[in-house]
Design an enzyme around this catalytic site. Structure first.
Site, PDB file in Angstrom:
ATOM      1  N   GLU A  61       1.037  -1.335   0.066  1.00  0.00           N
ATOM      2  CA  GLU A  61       0.028  -0.144  -0.114  1.00  0.00           C
ATOM      3  C   GLU A  61       0.787   1.234   0.113  1.00  0.00           C
ATOM      4  O   GLU A  61       1.742   1.564   0.741  1.00  0.00           O
ATOM      5  CB  GLU A  61      -0.887   0.050   1.327  1.00  0.00           C
ATOM      6  CG  GLU A  61      -1.749   1.154   1.405  1.00  0.00           C
ATOM      7  CD  GLU A  61      -2.626   1.185   2.659  1.00  0.00           C
ATOM      8  OE1 GLU A  61      -3.643   1.950   2.637  1.00  0.00           O
ATOM      9  OE2 GLU A  61      -2.454   0.432   3.432  1.00  0.00           O
ATOM     10  N   LYS A 107      -9.821   2.036  -2.045  1.00  0.00           N
ATOM     11  CA  LYS A 107     -10.023   1.619  -0.910  1.00  0.00           C
ATOM     12  C   LYS A 107     -11.413   1.845  -0.263  1.00  0.00           C
ATOM     13  O   LYS A 107     -11.734   3.058  -0.192  1.00  0.00           O
ATOM     14  CB  LYS A 107      -8.790   2.169   0.027  1.00  0.00           C
ATOM     15  CG  LYS A 107      -8.725   1.601   1.386  1.00  0.00           C
ATOM     16  CD  LYS A 107      -7.542   2.171   2.030  1.00  0.00           C
ATOM     17  CE  LYS A 107      -7.272   1.424   3.541  1.00  0.00           C
ATOM     18  NZ  LYS A 107      -6.103   2.107   4.122  1.00  0.00           N
ATOM     19  N   CYS A 124      -5.670  -3.009   2.343  1.00  0.00           N
ATOM     20  CA  CYS A 124      -5.271  -2.743   3.802  1.00  0.00           C
ATOM     21  C   CYS A 124      -6.449  -2.896   4.596  1.00  0.00           C
ATOM     22  O   CYS A 124      -6.830  -3.965   5.055  1.00  0.00           O
ATOM     23  CB  CYS A 124      -4.789  -1.468   4.122  1.00  0.00           C
ATOM     24  SG  CYS A 124      -3.798  -1.414   5.556  1.00  0.00           S
TER      25      CYS A 124
END
Length: 417
Positions: free
Chosen positions: A146, A221, A258
């Site tokens: 990330e 995300k 994540c």
């Protein structure tokens, strides 16, 4: 005398443990797997390994020999390199669908006080030999960590770090496009994105680069943390791209960035859209999440019958100005230790040993994608799921007047005589 010797031994052990904490190792070893391997007999280690990382199709996961040029790059540039093979059972009507996949974890290079351009380009230069090693190893699909092209500065809440943001077709993407085309490799490129066409909004984004150097698409995300030092909503909000699966030359892939790994329905949605491999590029620290790290992705691989590649950065990144996070702890200048430990998980509950806890690394794995369907057939999770019940429950939950379905024991509220 014996008491003195015991006391000295304890002091030496404590000093060694303290040094290991400082350098990020586990009692001086790269990973849990290597710690156990060095301290257990081969027979005991084999049984412990069976319990910890499982068996692939009933067999111990096989190590794969690497090209001498890849090993030379690993030695020259001081990064961990490991390779394994996930197999599937032989089928009568389908040929094996073997794809070679790679994960790269890395630390930053320059102090965070250096110029931003120098920091970014130093990271590019550091990562390139690892990508070259992946290319020499015949990797078909490669995923980076990330926001790989910058320090993970979102703990500071300082807006100047937004200068690292790039358009989807920006400098870091162009850097990787050249390498993707050179090595005929699909590359997942997680960046801090600046959306030029929509008010220069910032997003946490993964750009999917095809094996011809073309941009296939992007995913933003879905879940943004608000926990501890992870003050990411100061910079960007929840993504707006849904749960896309990208059909590449080597398989159908998705990216669960994540914090999304803590949300089972996020994993589920990528599976419902047909993903065969889901990458989880991350930046997470030991104190917060390390006990969860080997569990969540492996559980997702099992529950959704796909492979998962988990990537975490390494090292401790120190920032110029102290910060706090409203948790009552003293101000500090670092996130904590990013513990690496990147690994693959398979739908049959097996997984690879992890990369180093404190060094850069490249993890390579062959995986036969036929295993995905074989596990769907074996366990029948899709067939036995009750999506209509879940959909109804979620629809009710979203209503303002929702009431939980709780049936109380009437004796709990009965007045005593």
């Amino acid at each position: 005398m014996e008491t003195a010797r015991n006391g000295q031994a304890e002091a030496d052990a404590a000093a060694a443990a303290a040094a290991a904490v400082r350098d990020g190792s586990i009692c001086g070893r790269e990973s849990l797997d290597r710690l156990l391997r060095d301290n257990l007999s081969p027979q005991v280690f084999q049984e412990v390994s069976r319990l910890l990382i499982g068996l692939n199709c009933g067999r111990t996961l096989e190590a794969v020999p690497l090209a001498d040029s890849a090993k030379a790059l690993s030695s020259e540039c001081n990064f961990d390199i490991q390779a394994f093979r996930f197999t599937a059972e032989k089928e009568l009507l389908r040929e094996p669908q073997v794809v070679r996949v790679g994960l790269i974890q890395n630390s930053i290079v320059l102090p965070t006080t250096a110029s931003f351009l120098d920091q970014k380009r130093a990271i590019h230069q550091k990562v390139k030999p690892m990508i070259d090693a992946a290319g020499a190893s015949g990797v078909n699909i490669l995923c980076l960590q990330e926001a790989w092209m910058m320090p993970f500065a979102f703990c500071t809440r300082e807006k100047r770090w937004c200068e690292f943001a790039e358009p989807v077709d920006g400098e870091s993407t162009r850097f990787l496009q050249y390498l993707a085309k050179k090595y005929n490799m699909v590359i997942v490129n997680p960046i801090l994105e600046r959306d030029i066409n929509h008010g220069e909004t910032i997003w946490n984004t993964a750009v999917i680069i095809g094996n011809h150097g073309n941009i296939i698409g992007k995913h933003r995300k879905n879940h943004i943390p608000r926990v501890g030092d992870f003050n990411e909503s100061t910079y960007y909000m929840e993504g707006n791209t849904g749960h896309p699966v990208f059909e590449t030359a080597y398989g159908k892939i998705a990216v669960n960035i994540c914090y999304g790994r803590h949300h089972p329905l996020n994993w589920l949605a990528f599976g419902l859209n047909g993903a065969e491999i889901v990458f989880n590029p991350s930046a997470t620290v030991g104190e917060l999440s390390e006990p969860m790290w080997p569990i969540e992705a492996r559980n997702a691989a099992i529950a959704n019958s796909y492979f998962v590649g988990s990537i975490n950065r390494v090292g401790t990144e120190t920032f110029p100005n102290p910060f706090t996070s409203g948790d009552g702890k003293p101000q500090h200048v670092d996130f904590g230790h990013f513990y690496g430990s990147s690994h693959f998980s398979a739908p049959d509950a097996s997984c690879t040993p992890s990369l180093s806890r404190h060094r850069d690394g490249l993890l390579v794995s062959d995986m036969d994608l036929n295993l995905c369907r074989q596990l769907k057939d074996k366990w029948g999770f899709r067939m036995t799921a009750r999506y209509e019940l879940y959909a109804d429950m979620l629809a009710q939950y979203l209503k303002p007047d929702f009431e939980p379905q709780v049936i109380s024991d009437p004796l709990l509220h009965k007045k005593s005589c």
